[in-house]
Structure formats: C-alpha cells, structure tokens
Design a protein around this motif. Structure first.
Motif, mmCIF file in Angstrom:
data_model
loop_
_atom_site.group_PDB
_atom_site.id
_atom_site.type_symbol
_atom_site.label_atom_id
_atom_site.label_comp_id
_atom_site.label_asym_id
_atom_site.label_seq_id
_atom_site.Cartn_x
_atom_site.Cartn_y
_atom_site.Cartn_z
ATOM 1 N N LEU A 1 0.931 -1.228 0.141
ATOM 2 C CA LEU A 1 0.046 -0.157 -0.083
ATOM 3 C C LEU A 1 0.834 1.198 -0.016
ATOM 4 O O LEU A 1 1.906 1.301 0.732
ATOM 5 N N ASN A 2 0.448 2.261 -0.772
ATOM 6 C CA ASN A 2 1.106 3.478 -0.779
ATOM 7 C C ASN A 2 0.038 4.423 -0.355
ATOM 8 O O ASN A 2 -0.992 4.431 -0.859
ATOM 9 N N TRP A 3 0.456 5.426 0.554
ATOM 10 C CA TRP A 3 -0.577 6.421 1.049
ATOM 11 C C TRP A 3 0.087 7.699 0.713
ATOM 12 O O TRP A 3 1.444 8.247 1.243
ATOM 13 N N GLY B 1 -5.895 13.212 0.018
ATOM 14 C CA GLY B 1 -4.856 12.076 -0.100
ATOM 15 C C GLY B 1 -5.371 11.056 -1.000
ATOM 16 O O GLY B 1 -6.550 10.886 -1.510
ATOM 17 N N ARG B 2 -4.494 10.067 -1.324
ATOM 18 C CA ARG B 2 -4.651 8.858 -1.982
ATOM 19 C C ARG B 2 -3.916 7.599 -1.611
ATOM 20 O O ARG B 2 -3.021 7.839 -0.879
ATOM 21 N N ILE B 3 -4.913 6.641 -1.620
ATOM 22 C CA ILE B 3 -4.166 5.263 -1.103
ATOM 23 C C ILE B 3 -3.981 4.409 -2.586
ATOM 24 O O ILE B 3 -5.232 4.193 -3.285
ATOM 25 N N SER B 4 -2.869 3.699 -2.866
ATOM 26 C CA SER B 4 -2.895 2.825 -3.844
ATOM 27 C C SER B 4 -2.773 1.354 -3.147
ATOM 28 O O SER B 4 -1.892 1.314 -2.376
ATOM 29 N N LEU B 5 -3.428 0.366 -3.502
ATOM 30 C CA LEU B 5 -3.157 -0.844 -3.070
ATOM 31 C C LEU B 5 -2.650 -1.611 -4.474
ATOM 32 O O LEU B 5 -3.419 -1.972 -5.331
ATOM 33 N N THR B 6 -1.415 -2.006 -4.173
ATOM 34 C CA THR B 6 -0.727 -2.571 -5.413
ATOM 35 C C THR B 6 -0.668 -4.090 -5.192
ATOM 36 O O THR B 6 0.172 -4.401 -4.225
ATOM 37 N N PHE B 7 -1.601 -4.800 -5.585
ATOM 38 C CA PHE B 7 -1.579 -6.320 -5.532
ATOM 39 C C PHE B 7 -0.463 -6.997 -6.589
ATOM 40 O O PHE B 7 -0.446 -6.767 -7.328
ATOM 41 N N CYS C 1 4.897 11.389 -3.816
ATOM 42 C CA CYS C 1 4.666 10.917 -5.232
ATOM 43 C C CYS C 1 5.319 9.308 -5.147
ATOM 44 O O CYS C 1 5.916 9.148 -4.164
ATOM 45 N N ILE C 2 5.724 8.864 -6.333
ATOM 46 C CA ILE C 2 6.556 7.920 -6.353
ATOM 47 C C ILE C 2 7.179 7.986 -7.911
ATOM 48 O O ILE C 2 6.513 8.316 -8.870
ATOM 49 N N GLY C 3 8.531 7.933 -7.930
ATOM 50 C CA GLY C 3 9.287 8.292 -8.996
ATOM 51 C C GLY C 3 9.271 7.091 -10.036
ATOM 52 O O GLY C 3 8.544 5.767 -10.047
ATOM 53 N N SER D 1 5.136 6.018 -13.004
ATOM 54 C CA SER D 1 5.330 6.725 -11.789
ATOM 55 C C SER D 1 3.977 7.394 -11.284
ATOM 56 O O SER D 1 2.968 7.538 -12.341
ATOM 57 N N VAL D 2 3.916 8.117 -10.290
ATOM 58 C CA VAL D 2 2.933 8.818 -9.826
ATOM 59 C C VAL D 2 3.549 10.245 -9.485
ATOM 60 O O VAL D 2 4.091 10.250 -8.469
ATOM 61 N N PRO D 3 3.566 11.205 -10.570
ATOM 62 C CA PRO D 3 4.268 12.218 -10.345
ATOM 63 C C PRO D 3 3.651 13.280 -9.279
ATOM 64 O O PRO D 3 2.388 13.215 -8.870
ATOM 65 N N ASN E 1 -2.467 11.207 -11.175
ATOM 66 C CA ASN E 1 -2.008 10.816 -12.655
ATOM 67 C C ASN E 1 -0.880 9.661 -12.542
ATOM 68 O O ASN E 1 -0.192 9.642 -11.529
ATOM 69 N N PHE E 2 -1.181 8.650 -13.404
ATOM 70 C CA PHE E 2 -0.187 7.584 -13.305
ATOM 71 C C PHE E 2 0.364 7.671 -14.705
ATOM 72 O O PHE E 2 -0.147 7.782 -15.672
ATOM 73 N N VAL E 3 1.765 7.829 -14.708
ATOM 74 C CA VAL E 3 2.355 7.938 -16.085
ATOM 75 C C VAL E 3 3.063 6.866 -16.425
ATOM 76 O O VAL E 3 4.263 6.463 -15.922
HETATM 77 O O1 LIG Z 1 0.469 4.584 -6.400
HETATM 78 C C1 LIG Z 1 0.331 4.046 -7.556
HETATM 79 O O2 LIG Z 1 -0.579 4.100 -8.290
HETATM 80 C C2 LIG Z 1 1.620 3.247 -8.105
HETATM 81 C C3 LIG Z 1 2.305 2.774 -7.002
HETATM 82 C C4 LIG Z 1 3.564 1.822 -7.472
HETATM 83 O O3 LIG Z 1 4.070 1.942 -8.741
HETATM 84 C C5 LIG Z 1 4.281 0.971 -6.695
HETATM 85 O O4 LIG Z 1 3.894 0.610 -5.548
HETATM 86 O O5 LIG Z 1 4.898 0.096 -7.316
#
Ligand SMILES: O=C(O)CCC(=O)C(=O)O
Ligand SMILES: [Fe+2]
Length: 352
Positions: free
Chosen positions: A260-262, A342-348, A269-271, A332-334, A296-298
C-alpha cells in the motif's frame, strides 16, 4: 407494514441464504415483509436502483432508505430459471427488478433483463414451489450475479494501447461510494504506515510517501529500490480482503502480497520505476487499486523516452499491468502540487 410488525422484529423470518459475493453480502429472507437494518443483515439487493446505467450498481449507497426485501424464485417454462428480487424503500420511487435468465446448462448464454415495477408492488417469495431446487439455484444465481458483475466491470475496462505492454484501466471495480470513503478512512488509520528509506543512485533517501504491506506468506520479503518490504501482517485488514476478493474475481487470478502507498497530498509521489524484482512472478500481474484523490499515473517507454501515456486514476479504479509491461515500460505517480487530498494505492502482486 410498520416496523413493529416486521417479521424480523417478531423473530419469525430467517435468513435462508447469505453469501459474500462480488457485490457484497447477498441475503434472502424466508418471508416477505419489512427488512430491518441491522449489522447482522447488512447489504441486501442486487443491481437495481439508484445508479442504474452506471455499470455495477448496488443498493447500499441508499440502504438507510430500504425498508423491505422480497424475492421471487421460480422456474419458468422451457427450463429457464429466473430470480427476481426487489427492495422497497421508504421513499416512494419506482423500483427496478433485475433478473437473470439462463437458457441452458452450462449457461452458454446469459441474458440480463431489467424491468421497472411500481414501488411496493406485491412480490411473493414462493419457496414452496422453489423448494426442490432452491439451494442449488440460489447458489448458481449468485455465481451468475458475480459473473455478471465481473462481466460489466470487464466490459467497462479500457485496454491501454501501448507497444510491448499489457495495461488495462478499470474505471470502477464496483465499490460503492460509501465503501470507497470508509475503506480509505479505515486504511489510513492502520498502525503500520511508515516512510520507507530507499537507496536512490547510491544514496539513502526517505520516500515521499508512506507504505505498508500484507501478504499470505510470512517469510516472504520483497525488495525494491534498495529497500525491503517485510510484511506488516499476514492478516489482511477487512477492506483489503474485500478488495482482494473483488479483483481476484474480475481478473481470475490470485494475489499473495499487497503493497500500500499513501500519498497524503500532491507533494507525495513515486518516481519512475518498473516492478520487475526477482521476488515477483515472471510475467505476473500487478493490479493497482486507487482510493481517494485522483492522481496521474504516467507510463514511459524505456527505450523511446518520449513515448508517454498519462492515466488519471479515479477513486475506486484499478490499473492492471501484465506480461512484458515491466520489461518495456516504467511508471510513476508524479508530484502534483495543487492536490490537497490524499490517495491510497493498493498494489496487489504475485510473489513467487
Ligand atoms: O500509487 C500507484 O498508483 C503506483 C504505485 C506503484 O507503482 C508501486 O507501488 O510500485
Ligand atoms: Fe510500481
């Protein structure tokens, strides 16, 4: 029927079937009558109602307003099995009855029908007639509802046409509005969040986001960008379990790890990176579910650096990367300074 007369209140209605489905808990009660809201009897109803036309829709956005549930279970001529369910609400509105008919075992053809009926239309639950095939039919029907939901979600998905990749965007995975907000809140209050330190170009750096991870195998570690994600728990918190079960049905695959990313706001961001660590199954699937602010997801091609595709990831959406995507593309998520939420991503993921 007033609430005090409700069969549930009188204790003479029973749950004849309850199942956690792609659409939430599905419940049939063995009596027509008022349906009282309670924790034990959560979500009822399938598909009909408020968000009709938006793909998968459910009642629970409005379920305070639901006052009764009834269903008809009957076998129609020519061997068709037809299930209708309807929910009355306290406000007078036109309800929709949605039904599935399947024509021949093993369901070579699936037809979905929708018909409007007046509010509080008399609907009977004819279990006497249905007794013989009730259990099997309900079970199959719920499997079919699941298939239907997966089908709708699948039908609304968008294949992102990029060379040497396999990327699909699912605008919604079928979470209700209230699930999206509660799950976001519940996940932000997990005790595990930490700011990982990464080695970037040989230097230790704090990542501009928080992470935590869950997985099925306690001894698995997952290394990325010079850091090691050890499992925070082998118990997936309930919102994650629900989301995992939904996407496993949609994608017809299983995941044994989720990172999970918060991103607390647009500064986080994530590079650019690809997820091609050796702990990951070769050519496996990475499914990334978004909750909260749209970001945005690039995607950028590794060789043709000017080949870029930007996707706006909506609350409740999913982006899926498979096959040779990681080999040929970075993502990336610039930083987006203007974003305050905020945003949470769950990367399964699938670890080997
Ligand atoms: O937050 C996102 O959408 C991407 C996260 C990501 O790329 C990762 O965790 O590897
Ligand atoms: Fe990634």
């Amino acid at each position: 029927m007033s609430a005090s007369e409700s069969p549930l209140a009188r204790g003479n209605a029973g749950v004849v079937f309850a199942k956690q489905s792609l659409l939430g808990s599905i419940l049939l009660v063995n009596s027509v009558g008022d349906f009282r809201r309670s924790r034990a009897f959560r979500t009822v109803g399938l598909f009909a109602g408020a968000n009709r036309g938006s793909g998968v829709s459910r009642f629970d956005d409005e379920y305070d307003a639901i006052s009764s549930l009834s269903a008809t279970l009957s076998q129609t001529p020519r061997g068709l099995v037809c299930i209708k369910s309807t929910v009355s609400r306290s406000r007078p509105i036109t309800l929709s009855v949605h039904f599935i008919q399947f024509h021949a075992y093993p369901f070579a053809r699936l037809e979905i029908g929708v018909a409007d009926v007046p509010d509080n239309a008399a609907v009977t639950m004819n279990f006497a007639a249905a007794e013989a095939y009730r259990a099997a039919t309900i079970f199959l029907t719920i499997e079919l509802w699941d298939m239907y939901a997966a089908l709708l979600i699948e039908r609304n998905s968008i294949a992102i046409a990029l060379p040497k990749s396999d990327v699909t965007y699912y605008p919604q995975i079928g979470l209700t509005r209230s699930e999206k907000t509660t799950y976001y809140k519940q996940l932000t209050s997990l005790p595990y969040w930490k700011q990982p330190s990464l080695i970037i170009y040989g230097r230790p750096t704090r990542a501009p986001r928080l992470t935590c991870s869950f997985g099925s195998q306690p001894n698995k570690v997952y290394r990325y960008s010079g850091t090691t994600a050890t499992l925070d728990s082998v118990d997936y918190p309930p919102p994650i379990l629900h989301i995992k079960s939904i996407i496993e049905k949609i994608l017809n695959t299983e995941f044994n790890f989720v990172l999970l990313n918060w991103y607390k706001n647009g500064n986080d961001c994530i590079g650019e990176h690809s997820d091609n660590e050796r702990e990951l199954k070769k050519l496996g699937v990475i499914a990334c579910v978004s909750l909260g602010a749209e970001r945005n997801f690039v995607l950028r091609n590794k060789v043709e650096r000017r080949l870029v595709r930007k996707l706006a990831l909506a609350d409740g959406s999913m982006v899926v990367m498979k096959g040779n995507t990681q080999a040929n593309w970075k993502h990336s998520v610039p930083r987006e300074k203007k974003i305050v939420n905020g945003r949470i991503s769950l990367t399964f993921r699938q670890l080997v």
